[in-house]
Motif scaffolding. Structure first.
Motif, mmCIF file in Angstrom:
data_model
loop_
_atom_site.group_PDB
_atom_site.id
_atom_site.type_symbol
_atom_site.label_atom_id
_atom_site.label_comp_id
_atom_site.label_asym_id
_atom_site.label_seq_id
_atom_site.Cartn_x
_atom_site.Cartn_y
_atom_site.Cartn_z
ATOM 1 N N VAL A 1 -8.415 7.184 3.554
ATOM 2 C CA VAL A 1 -9.592 7.854 3.204
ATOM 3 C C VAL A 1 -8.829 8.599 2.568
ATOM 4 C CG1 VAL A 1 -11.168 7.204 5.065
ATOM 5 C CG2 VAL A 1 -10.279 9.051 5.077
ATOM 6 N N SER A 2 -9.926 10.135 1.535
ATOM 7 C CA SER A 2 -9.286 10.568 0.945
ATOM 8 C C SER A 2 -9.157 12.314 1.528
ATOM 9 C CB SER A 2 -10.931 11.275 -0.340
ATOM 10 O OG SER A 2 -12.059 11.659 0.360
ATOM 11 N N GLN A 3 -8.762 12.905 1.236
ATOM 12 C CA GLN A 3 -8.354 14.267 1.950
ATOM 13 C C GLN A 3 -9.367 15.259 2.207
ATOM 14 O OE1 GLN A 3 -5.440 14.965 2.475
ATOM 15 N NE2 GLN A 3 -5.494 16.363 4.610
ATOM 16 N N ALA B 1 0.334 5.910 2.488
ATOM 17 C CA ALA B 1 0.055 5.544 1.582
ATOM 18 C C ALA B 1 -0.461 5.665 0.491
ATOM 19 C CB ALA B 1 -1.579 5.133 3.021
ATOM 20 N N GLU B 2 -0.747 5.183 -0.738
ATOM 21 C CA GLU B 2 -1.509 5.325 -2.154
ATOM 22 C C GLU B 2 -2.337 4.755 -2.107
ATOM 23 O OE1 GLU B 2 3.001 5.648 -4.287
ATOM 24 O OE2 GLU B 2 2.086 3.960 -4.171
ATOM 25 N N ARG B 3 -3.300 4.569 -1.672
ATOM 26 C CA ARG B 3 -4.237 3.394 -1.570
ATOM 27 C C ARG B 3 -5.706 3.940 -0.932
ATOM 28 N NH1 ARG B 3 -0.900 0.838 -5.454
ATOM 29 N NH2 ARG B 3 0.216 0.101 -4.235
ATOM 30 N N VAL C 1 -5.106 9.200 2.022
ATOM 31 C CA VAL C 1 -4.706 9.014 1.322
ATOM 32 C C VAL C 1 -3.243 9.815 0.336
ATOM 33 C CG1 VAL C 1 -6.226 9.338 -0.692
ATOM 34 C CG2 VAL C 1 -4.316 7.873 -0.993
ATOM 35 N N ASP C 2 -2.523 9.577 -0.250
ATOM 36 C CA ASP C 2 -0.940 10.059 -0.473
ATOM 37 C C ASP C 2 -0.420 11.294 0.304
ATOM 38 O OD1 ASP C 2 -1.011 8.165 -2.745
ATOM 39 O OD2 ASP C 2 -2.984 10.094 -3.409
ATOM 40 N N ALA D 1 1.016 -0.857 0.043
ATOM 41 C CA ALA D 1 0.020 0.154 0.114
ATOM 42 C C ALA D 1 0.846 1.295 0.331
ATOM 43 C CB ALA D 1 -0.969 -0.200 1.350
ATOM 44 N N THR D 2 2.305 0.873 -0.067
ATOM 45 C CA THR D 2 2.858 2.103 0.284
ATOM 46 C C THR D 2 4.189 2.044 -0.874
ATOM 47 O OG1 THR D 2 4.140 1.505 2.061
ATOM 48 C CG2 THR D 2 2.775 2.836 2.572
#
Length: 291
Positions: free
Chosen positions: A250-252, A222-224, A182-183, A35-36
């Motif tokens: 989760v999303s930002q 984490a990219e996902r 995420v990201d 995931a990273t």
């Protein structure tokens, strides 16, 4: 055939709504899905080393089998008394040196990446191991947030809305998950309050000792999106097996909404976030459900 394609489509939609989740599988022999970027490097390095380990193992086994067969007592009653062979000495000295160089260079590169984030962490979370649970603290000067993460008891699944054993496995699901965007590069400060624990998250490729009176540092990006599980990986007492770690990515926007709601009502914020993810709701849904 059309029904099969349609069912696949519904399955894909459900995954997109609820996000992925990474759990160990029975008889799993390889790493969990990465995931990273760090975990991707770890998986690559493991596969890379196999190209050296496999032929070396086969060579040693073949040499042992040859020596056992060729130089057995019945076939070789007078053993050789050779004590020195320059060619063999050179080969078994230079060969391992070359192999170690091929392993050392990517190994040190991976080690450097593990300790050196590509960018300044956007947020810091302190994880404190306790017999036998985890305390988490979001170190935000303006709006700090802290909570305890306990193993989810079987009788509490219905109230928490976590009855799906595939997504919330026994002995891995927790009541309060760590939520991160995420990201985003996240710094994790790891310590303990009593005995030595270890903060391990296999999908992220991190494992750090939690030592009383000392703070160790790690990071992940984490990219996902999804729900990821880890555990304490240092024998710490009778309930060592019952202090899992769960991190939800989760999303930002969803993170910001959850974080704001969690300041006043953590349980409500968690329930609202879970409902929004399962129903594919918007950030407004999270806020209204939290209220």
């Amino acid at each position: 055939m059309k029904k099969f394609v349609a069912s696949l489509g519904l399955f894909a939609l459900s995954l997109s709504a609820t996000g992925a989740y990474a759990t160990p599988e029975p008889w799993q022999a390889r790493f969990q899905a990465a995931a990273t970027p760090i975990m991707e490097e770890i998986i690559w390095f493991e596969q890379y080393t196999l190209w050296f380990i496999t032929p070396i193992t086969l060579l040693v086994m073949a040499l042992l089998a040859w020596c056992i067969y060729r130089y057995r007592a019945s076939a070789n009653p007078v053993p050789s008394r050779t004590s020195h062979n320059t060619l063999i000495e050179v080969l078994w000295t230079v060969g391992p040196v070359i192999v170690l160089l091929f392993l050392a260079v990517p190994s040190f590169q991976l080690l450097t990446s593990q300790y050196t984030p590509e960018e300044e962490p956007a947020m810091t979370i302190k994880a404190t191991g306790v017999q036998w649970y985890w305390d988490f603290e979001y170190q935000d000067e303006e709006n700090p947030l802290s909570f305890t993460s306990l193993l989810l008891q079987e009788g509490d699944r219905a109230a928490a809305g976590k009855e799906n054993l595939e997504q919330y496995p026994r002995l891995l699901a927790v009541d309060n998950e760590v939520v991160v965007p995420v990201d985003t590069t996240v710094r994790v400060l790891v310590t303990a309050s009593d005995v030595i624990h270890a903060f391990a998250m296999p999908p992220f490729g991190i494992k750090v000792d939690a030592v009383p009176g000392r703070i160790n540092e790690t990071w992940f990006k984490a990219e996902r999106e999804g729900l990821y599980y880890g555990q304490c990986s240092e024998l710490c007492g009778k309930d060592h097996a019952f202090m899992p770690i769960a991190i939800r990515v989760v999303s930002q926007d969803r993170f910001q909404t959850w974080y704001a709601a969690a300041q006043d009502d953590l349980e409500g914020a968690n329930r609202a976030l879970l409902a929004a993810l399962e129903n594919g709701g918007s950030e407004e849904t999270v806020a209204s459900a939290a209220e």
